[in-house]
Design a protein around this motif. Sequence first.
Motif, PDB file in Angstrom:
ATOM      1  N   GLU A   1       0.848  -1.183   0.000  1.00 39.37           N
ATOM      2  CA  GLU A   1       0.000   0.000   0.000  1.00 39.37           C
ATOM      3  C   GLU A   1       0.897   1.250   0.000  1.00 39.37           C
ATOM      4  N   PRO A   2       0.752   2.120  -0.989  1.00 39.63           N
ATOM      5  CA  PRO A   2       1.636   3.286  -1.086  1.00 39.63           C
ATOM      6  C   PRO A   2       1.322   4.350  -0.032  1.00 39.63           C
ATOM      7  N   PRO A   3       2.340   5.083   0.411  1.00 39.10           N
ATOM      8  CA  PRO A   3       2.106   6.207   1.327  1.00 39.10           C
ATOM      9  C   PRO A   3       1.641   7.423   0.512  1.00 39.10           C
ATOM     10  N   ALA A   4       0.328   7.541   0.368  1.00 38.00           N
ATOM     11  CA  ALA A   4      -0.255   8.520  -0.555  1.00 38.00           C
ATOM     12  C   ALA A   4       0.152   9.959  -0.209  1.00 38.00           C
ATOM     13  N   GLU A   5       0.121  10.289   1.078  1.00 38.55           N
ATOM     14  CA  GLU A   5       0.435  11.673   1.482  1.00 38.55           C
ATOM     15  C   GLU A   5       1.877  12.041   1.138  1.00 38.55           C
ATOM     16  N   VAL A   6       2.781  11.110   1.401  1.00 42.70           N
ATOM     17  CA  VAL A   6       4.208  11.331   1.121  1.00 42.70           C
ATOM     18  C   VAL A   6       4.424  11.562  -0.376  1.00 42.70           C
ATOM     19  N   MET A   7       3.753  10.748  -1.182  1.00 44.69           N
ATOM     20  CA  MET A   7       3.923  10.862  -2.637  1.00 44.69           C
ATOM     21  C   MET A   7       3.266  12.142  -3.160  1.00 44.69           C
ATOM     22  N   TRP A   8       2.145  12.514  -2.580  1.00 47.94           N
ATOM     23  CA  TRP A   8       1.439  13.740  -2.973  1.00 47.94           C
ATOM     24  C   TRP A   8       2.315  14.968  -2.676  1.00 47.94           C
ATOM     25  N   ARG A   9       2.914  14.981  -1.509  1.00 45.08           N
ATOM     26  CA  ARG A   9       3.780  16.117  -1.144  1.00 45.08           C
ATOM     27  C   ARG A   9       4.985  16.201  -2.084  1.00 45.08           C
ATOM     28  N   ALA A  10       5.577  15.057  -2.382  1.00 53.19           N
ATOM     29  CA  ALA A  10       6.746  15.039  -3.268  1.00 53.19           C
ATOM     30  C   ALA A  10       6.360  15.538  -4.663  1.00 53.19           C
ATOM     31  N   LEU A  11       5.186  15.126  -5.122  1.00 51.90           N
ATOM     32  CA  LEU A  11       4.718  15.548  -6.443  1.00 51.90           C
ATOM     33  C   LEU A  11       4.506  17.057  -6.467  1.00 51.90           C
ATOM     34  N   GLN A  12       3.870  17.582  -5.451  1.00 54.26           N
ATOM     35  CA  GLN A  12       3.591  19.018  -5.431  1.00 54.26           C
ATOM     36  C   GLN A  12       4.859  19.857  -5.338  1.00 54.26           C
ATOM     37  N   GLU A  13       5.802  19.366  -4.530  1.00 52.04           N
ATOM     38  CA  GLU A  13       7.066  20.100  -4.412  1.00 52.04           C
ATOM     39  C   GLU A  13       7.829  20.111  -5.721  1.00 52.04           C
ATOM     40  N   ALA A  14       7.621  19.081  -6.558  1.00 53.12           N
ATOM     41  CA  ALA A  14       8.345  18.975  -7.812  1.00 53.12           C
ATOM     42  C   ALA A  14       7.708  19.800  -8.940  1.00 53.12           C
ATOM     43  N   LEU A  15       6.496  20.282  -8.711  1.00 53.07           N
ATOM     44  CA  LEU A  15       5.791  21.001  -9.788  1.00 53.07           C
ATOM     45  C   LEU A  15       6.295  22.442  -9.946  1.00 53.07           C
TER      46      LEU A  15
END
Length: 281
Positions: free
Chosen positions: A267-281
């Motif tokens: 099960e992926p850590p959705a919040e962690v991945m969401w934050r990383a995605l937003q920081e990369a935008l």
Amino acid sequence: MMTINAETLVCATIGYPNRASRSPVMHNAGLRHLGLPYVYLAFEPRDEDLEDAFRGMRALGIRFFSVTKPHKQAAMAFLDRIDPVAKAIGAVNTVLNDGGTLTGYNSDWIGAADAIQEAAPLSGKKVLLLGAGGAGRAVAYGCRERGARVYIYNRTRDRAEELAREFGLAGAGGPEDLAREKDWDVIVNATSVGMAGAGSEGGSPAPEGLLRRSAGGRPGVVLDAVIFPRETALLKAAKAAGHTAVPGVRMTLLQALFQFRLYTGKEPPAEVMWRALQEAL
Ligand code: ATR
């Protein structure tokens, strides 16, 4: 921090061009968080090298490819198996390598449907889908699969009608028909209108007044599959009209969660991945 060693499994996004991809940052953040022995990279094979890329995947035991533009259709020729849903949509964006057997899936429809359903359930709802291209096909499939009544509109009307016939959608039409629409629960933009660099930046695919004609005048859900800019003219107008505006990056995240589950079994850590995605935008 996971050590990269001789056991590390390789995953990658493949597309062309692909150096602006945010997938490696997003996936690696999730993998690192769980301490899983994977590394996620980006490759950019040209059309003429795509077959070799898939041979290399088999030969080197690359565990997973996420396939993006312009390879989503062409990839289908180089796989051992294609999931029936990906076949129906006519595009593969997800490839799993199980001991040399390559199976293709489509997670775009899941990203779209899940992004809408974070805001409201789709079952029984009236969806206006704008755009009958590759993105439109995945969204149409996803919304229909989740029980929505999908009406598809496209600049080139024939293309919408063809897709409606193929998928058994509730209705189809061109721009004039869209201008008369009303009583909608969900609007999805799957055209490139409003996209940076597409020549229509700042434009909205929704005709004048449509945003005011939701079912019962109630707040609806408006999803824009366009990712750049993050807040398109459509999303701004939707928010101003009191609707729930869902940015395209939510689709990016949610389809990636499906992929992460597929290649890790975790099960992926959705919040962690969401934050990383937003920081990369
Ligand atoms: P994608 O894979 O991103 O869906 P595509 O298959 O090229 O890309 O589809 C682009 C979609 O945006 C199509 O629905 C296209 O309409 P046409 O079928 O008429 O070409 C739509 N589109 C692109 N530019 C548009 C514009 N300026 N106004 C309205 N629709 C537009």
